[in-house]
Motif scaffolding. Structure first.
Motif, PDB file in Angstrom:
ATOM      1  N   GLY A 165      -6.749   4.161   3.101  1.00  0.00           N
ATOM      2  CA  GLY A 165      -5.448   4.745   2.838  1.00  0.00           C
ATOM      3  C   GLY A 165      -4.377   3.676   2.916  1.00  0.00           C
ATOM      4  O   GLY A 165      -4.356   2.880   3.857  1.00  0.00           O
ATOM      5  N   SER A 210      -0.119   2.667   2.398  1.00  0.00           N
ATOM      6  CA  SER A 210       1.272   3.087   2.192  1.00  0.00           C
ATOM      7  C   SER A 210       2.156   1.861   2.338  1.00  0.00           C
ATOM      8  O   SER A 210       2.044   1.114   3.307  1.00  0.00           O
ATOM      9  CB  SER A 210       1.672   4.149   3.222  1.00  0.00           C
ATOM     10  OG  SER A 210       2.976   4.629   2.956  1.00  0.00           O
ATOM     11  N   ARG A 211       3.049   1.657   1.358  1.00  0.00           N
ATOM     12  CA  ARG A 211       3.942   0.494   1.369  1.00  0.00           C
ATOM     13  C   ARG A 211       5.334   0.916   0.927  1.00  0.00           C
ATOM     14  O   ARG A 211       5.483   1.870   0.155  1.00  0.00           O
ATOM     15  CB  ARG A 211       3.410  -0.613   0.445  1.00  0.00           C
ATOM     16  CG  ARG A 211       2.044  -1.124   0.823  1.00  0.00           C
ATOM     17  CD  ARG A 211       1.566  -2.244  -0.074  1.00  0.00           C
ATOM     18  NE  ARG A 211       1.308  -1.808  -1.451  1.00  0.00           N
ATOM     19  CZ  ARG A 211       0.755  -2.567  -2.384  1.00  0.00           C
ATOM     20  NH1 ARG A 211       0.401  -3.817  -2.104  1.00  0.00           N
ATOM     21  NH2 ARG A 211       0.550  -2.108  -3.599  1.00  0.00           N
ATOM     22  N   ALA A 212       6.319   0.187   1.396  1.00  0.00           N
ATOM     23  CA  ALA A 212       7.695   0.514   1.031  1.00  0.00           C
ATOM     24  C   ALA A 212       8.548  -0.741   1.059  1.00  0.00           C
ATOM     25  O   ALA A 212       8.366  -1.613   1.916  1.00  0.00           O
ATOM     26  CB  ALA A 212       8.277   1.551   1.988  1.00  0.00           C
ATOM     27  N   GLY A 256       4.206  -2.349   5.187  1.00  0.00           N
ATOM     28  CA  GLY A 256       3.081  -1.560   4.710  1.00  0.00           C
ATOM     29  C   GLY A 256       2.013  -1.391   5.770  1.00  0.00           C
ATOM     30  O   GLY A 256       1.969  -2.136   6.756  1.00  0.00           O
ATOM     31  N   LYS A 314       6.136  12.135   4.845  1.00  0.00           N
ATOM     32  CA  LYS A 314       5.904  12.983   3.677  1.00  0.00           C
ATOM     33  C   LYS A 314       4.440  12.952   3.247  1.00  0.00           C
ATOM     34  O   LYS A 314       3.902  13.949   2.765  1.00  0.00           O
ATOM     35  CB  LYS A 314       6.790  12.530   2.520  1.00  0.00           C
ATOM     36  CG  LYS A 314       8.285  12.672   2.804  1.00  0.00           C
ATOM     37  CD  LYS A 314       9.105  12.058   1.682  1.00  0.00           C
ATOM     38  CE  LYS A 314      10.589  12.098   2.002  1.00  0.00           C
ATOM     39  NZ  LYS A 314      11.401  11.385   0.977  1.00  0.00           N
ATOM     40  N   ASP A 315       3.803  11.796   3.406  1.00  0.00           N
ATOM     41  CA  ASP A 315       2.413  11.630   2.977  1.00  0.00           C
ATOM     42  C   ASP A 315       1.662  10.886   4.078  1.00  0.00           C
ATOM     43  O   ASP A 315       1.462   9.678   4.000  1.00  0.00           O
ATOM     44  CB  ASP A 315       2.378  10.849   1.663  1.00  0.00           C
ATOM     45  CG  ASP A 315       0.989  10.813   1.049  1.00  0.00           C
ATOM     46  OD1 ASP A 315       0.115  11.551   1.535  1.00  0.00           O
ATOM     47  OD2 ASP A 315       0.773  10.044   0.091  1.00  0.00           O
ATOM     48  N   LYS A 375       8.243   7.576   4.512  1.00  0.00           N
ATOM     49  CA  LYS A 375       7.215   7.787   3.500  1.00  0.00           C
ATOM     50  C   LYS A 375       5.957   8.390   4.130  1.00  0.00           C
ATOM     51  O   LYS A 375       5.313   9.279   3.553  1.00  0.00           O
ATOM     52  CB  LYS A 375       6.892   6.445   2.830  1.00  0.00           C
ATOM     53  CG  LYS A 375       6.122   6.557   1.534  1.00  0.00           C
ATOM     54  CD  LYS A 375       6.060   5.212   0.835  1.00  0.00           C
ATOM     55  CE  LYS A 375       5.317   5.332  -0.494  1.00  0.00           C
ATOM     56  NZ  LYS A 375       5.257   4.029  -1.197  1.00  0.00           N
ATOM     57  N   LEU A 376       5.610   7.917   5.336  1.00  0.00           N
ATOM     58  CA  LEU A 376       4.428   8.419   6.024  1.00  0.00           C
ATOM     59  C   LEU A 376       4.612   9.844   6.532  1.00  0.00           C
ATOM     60  O   LEU A 376       3.652  10.588   6.690  1.00  0.00           O
ATOM     61  CB  LEU A 376       4.066   7.491   7.187  1.00  0.00           C
ATOM     62  CG  LEU A 376       3.450   6.144   6.786  1.00  0.00           C
ATOM     63  CD1 LEU A 376       3.412   5.193   7.973  1.00  0.00           C
ATOM     64  CD2 LEU A 376       2.049   6.338   6.212  1.00  0.00           C
ATOM     65  N   LEU A 432       9.292   2.975   5.541  1.00  0.00           N
ATOM     66  CA  LEU A 432       7.850   3.227   5.565  1.00  0.00           C
ATOM     67  C   LEU A 432       7.538   4.458   6.411  1.00  0.00           C
ATOM     68  O   LEU A 432       6.698   5.285   6.037  1.00  0.00           O
ATOM     69  CB  LEU A 432       7.133   1.993   6.116  1.00  0.00           C
ATOM     70  CG  LEU A 432       5.614   2.105   6.274  1.00  0.00           C
ATOM     71  CD1 LEU A 432       4.936   2.322   4.924  1.00  0.00           C
ATOM     72  CD2 LEU A 432       5.055   0.857   6.966  1.00  0.00           C
ATOM     73  N   LEU A 486      -0.859   9.150   6.861  1.00  0.00           N
ATOM     74  CA  LEU A 486      -2.143   8.468   6.925  1.00  0.00           C
ATOM     75  C   LEU A 486      -2.687   8.660   8.331  1.00  0.00           C
ATOM     76  O   LEU A 486      -1.935   8.602   9.315  1.00  0.00           O
ATOM     77  CB  LEU A 486      -1.989   6.966   6.656  1.00  0.00           C
ATOM     78  CG  LEU A 486      -1.702   6.495   5.240  1.00  0.00           C
ATOM     79  CD1 LEU A 486      -1.547   4.979   5.223  1.00  0.00           C
ATOM     80  CD2 LEU A 486      -2.821   6.913   4.288  1.00  0.00           C
ATOM     81  N   GLU A 495       7.311  -3.186  -4.249  1.00  0.00           N
ATOM     82  CA  GLU A 495       6.251  -2.507  -3.497  1.00  0.00           C
ATOM     83  C   GLU A 495       4.891  -3.130  -3.782  1.00  0.00           C
ATOM     84  O   GLU A 495       4.037  -3.239  -2.895  1.00  0.00           O
ATOM     85  CB  GLU A 495       6.242  -1.016  -3.847  1.00  0.00           C
ATOM     86  CG  GLU A 495       5.357  -0.191  -2.948  1.00  0.00           C
ATOM     87  CD  GLU A 495       5.503   1.302  -3.185  1.00  0.00           C
ATOM     88  OE1 GLU A 495       4.464   1.946  -3.474  1.00  0.00           O
ATOM     89  OE2 GLU A 495       6.642   1.807  -3.092  1.00  0.00           O
TER      90      GLU A 495
END
Length: 475
Positions: A44, A46-48, A33, A61-62, A58-59, A55, A64, A83
């Motif tokens: 902000g 983000s974790r996976a 994360g 797509k979205d 995920k970053l 991770l 930080l 998560e």
């Protein structure tokens, strides 16, 4: 051990954090994360679950973006692989925390925070740190004061990184047993649990000592010791480079490090042997005086280093005639040890930060040993700083979990120690010369052995489907 990375800069530091995590991922983690303070002052997160690659996806797509942040790969101590249990952990929309180690007294602190109305969203011990720091900030304390006051209440071994969205210019860190290094950049600074994470951005490091609390800004680092005094820690330039933490062209790090062994042994021997004799002074200025007193040796280590010590025992007793016992540090530190007269405490550790080994050394310094000697791979690590004599292996960064070049370089230095001790117990110049010639042949012999790789690969097919092995040997 969890992986920790933090950065404060004038640029977007998310790519630096993710690359740092990737370089710490080699031990196999269950989640990852990252948390940053955004330009609008919000945190902000983000974790996976799974690898750092998850991770990263995920970053993508979205995304930080932030100039200050912390990142973490988790190896679970409290709570399942979810998560919500992944780090960083938040308290409200203000505080983000990452943590390596264990807060042993987390439950009573958790009960206290619940009574104050804080909500918990994970099963971890780490989340209490986020809420406790937040609570102290609400009481009007500054971030350094809040982290310092929280740390005073924690019991255990840990490294802690904290950022505050309302104070977005600094990371505050605390180190109790778990290692932390600060990386110094140009107008930016970093922190991590290990040097390899930061090699792409710096080769200048400060090694935090036990109990240190540090404030890390873009243009300054301030460190306070356990007594609350501001202190200066030495800046060290590492010989490791970014390439040493890359596995190309090999399939994996273990294979690379197997093939690193000839050069690692040659580097380790350099300056330790000359003209068919060992140079015991390479351990330090007090070497001759201390080795002259040695009548017994206790070797204390963990894991692979313990097994290197077991080999060393055979050599030291057979060649030098010095009674030697080898023990696992986690047992040694907790039992009453009878120390014979004129005993040297010898410890081995690849990282120089092995917690049980470090605790055993600290217990030993209160005993009746004539001195301590460490064989380690990381200069300025805790064991190196706290031992009287230092034997550094020159193995470079070892990323693979199964030790290869660290193990063989440790044994090489134990062999040199054996010869130095034996010289004081009747070893002749002719015998010493023969032993040193064997050492000098090692890099070439290993190189020759590695050329058998394709033959060994074919042979392995004959037993790759077997379910059991029996190894017979002596010595």
């Amino acid at each position: 051990m969890c992986g920790i990375v933090g950065a404060v800069a004038a640029r977007d530091i998310v790519p630096v954090l993710i690359e740092g995590l990737r370089r710490l991922e080699y031990r196999g983690y269950d989640s990852a994360g990252v948390a940053v303070v955004r330009e609008d002052g919000s945190i902000g997160l983000s974790r996976a679950v799974g690898k750092v690659a998850g991770l990263s996806e995920k970053l993508e797509k979205d995304p930080l973006v932030g100039s200050i942040g912390v990142a973490h790969t988790r190896w679970a101590t409290h709570g399942g692989v979810t998560e919500s249990n992944a780090h960083p952990h938040l308290s409200g929309d203000r505080v983000a925390v990452i943590h390596n180690g264990i807060i042993e007294n987390f439950q009573p602190i958790k009960d206290e925070m619940l009574a104050k109305g804080y909500e918990f969203h994970s099963e971890t011990d780490t989340e209490v740190a986020a809420h406790l720091v937040h609570d102290y900030l609400k009481q009007g304390l500054d971030l350094v004061e809040a982290v310092g006051k929280a740390v005073e209440r924690f019991e255990g071994a840990y490294a802690l990184l904290v950022i505050d969205a309302e104070d977005p210019d600094r990371i505050v860190v605390s180190r109790v047993a778990s290692p932390l290094v600060i990386g110094l950049g140009d107008g930016e600074n970093f922190v991590a649990s290990g040097v390899p994470a930061l090699l792409p951005v710096t080769q200048r490091f400060i090694y935090l000592e036990q109990g240190d609390l540090a404030e890390i800004r873009r243009d300054a680092v301030r460190i306070v010791d356990t007594a609350g005094h501001e202190v200066t820690r030495e800046v060290h330039d590492t010989e490791w480079d970014s390439a040493s933490a890359e596995k190309a062209p090999y399939e994996h790090f273990m294979l690379k490090e197997i093939h690193d062994q000839p050069s690692a042994l040659a580097d380790t021997l350099y300056g330790r042997v000359s003209n068919q004799r060992v140079i015991p002074e390479s351990l330090g200025p007090k070497t001759a005086e201390m080795l002259d007193q040695v009548e017994n040796i206790h070797i204390v280590a963990c894991g692979t280093s313990y097994h290197a010590g077991c080999v060393g025992k055979y050599w030291i007793e057979e060649i030098a005639g010095v009674p030697t016992q080898v023990e696992i540090a986690s047992e040694y530190r907790y039992r009453k040890v009878v120390v014979p007269k004129n005993t040297l405490f010898v410890t081995l550790s690849q990282s120089g930060e092995t917690a049980d080994t470090l605790a055993a050394l600290r217990n030993a310094t209160e005993g009746e040993f004539i001195g301590s000697l460490v064989v380690a791979n990381v200069d300025n690590s805790s064991l190196v700083r706290e031992c009287d004599l230092v034997f550094l292996t020159k193995a470079g960064a070892e990323i693979g979990v199964a030790s290869t070049k660290a193990f063989t370089t440790q044994r090489t230095l134990l062999r040199i120690l054996t010869i130095a001790l034996a010289r004081r117990n009747g070893l002749t110049a002719k015998q010493e010369s023969a032993l040193v010639k064997e050492l000098n042949r090692l890099p070439a012999l290993i190189e020759k052995t590695l050329k058998l790789n394709n033959q060994i690969k074919k042979m392995s097919l004959q037993f790759s489907d077997k379910h059991h092995s029996l190894f017979l040997g002596r010595g």
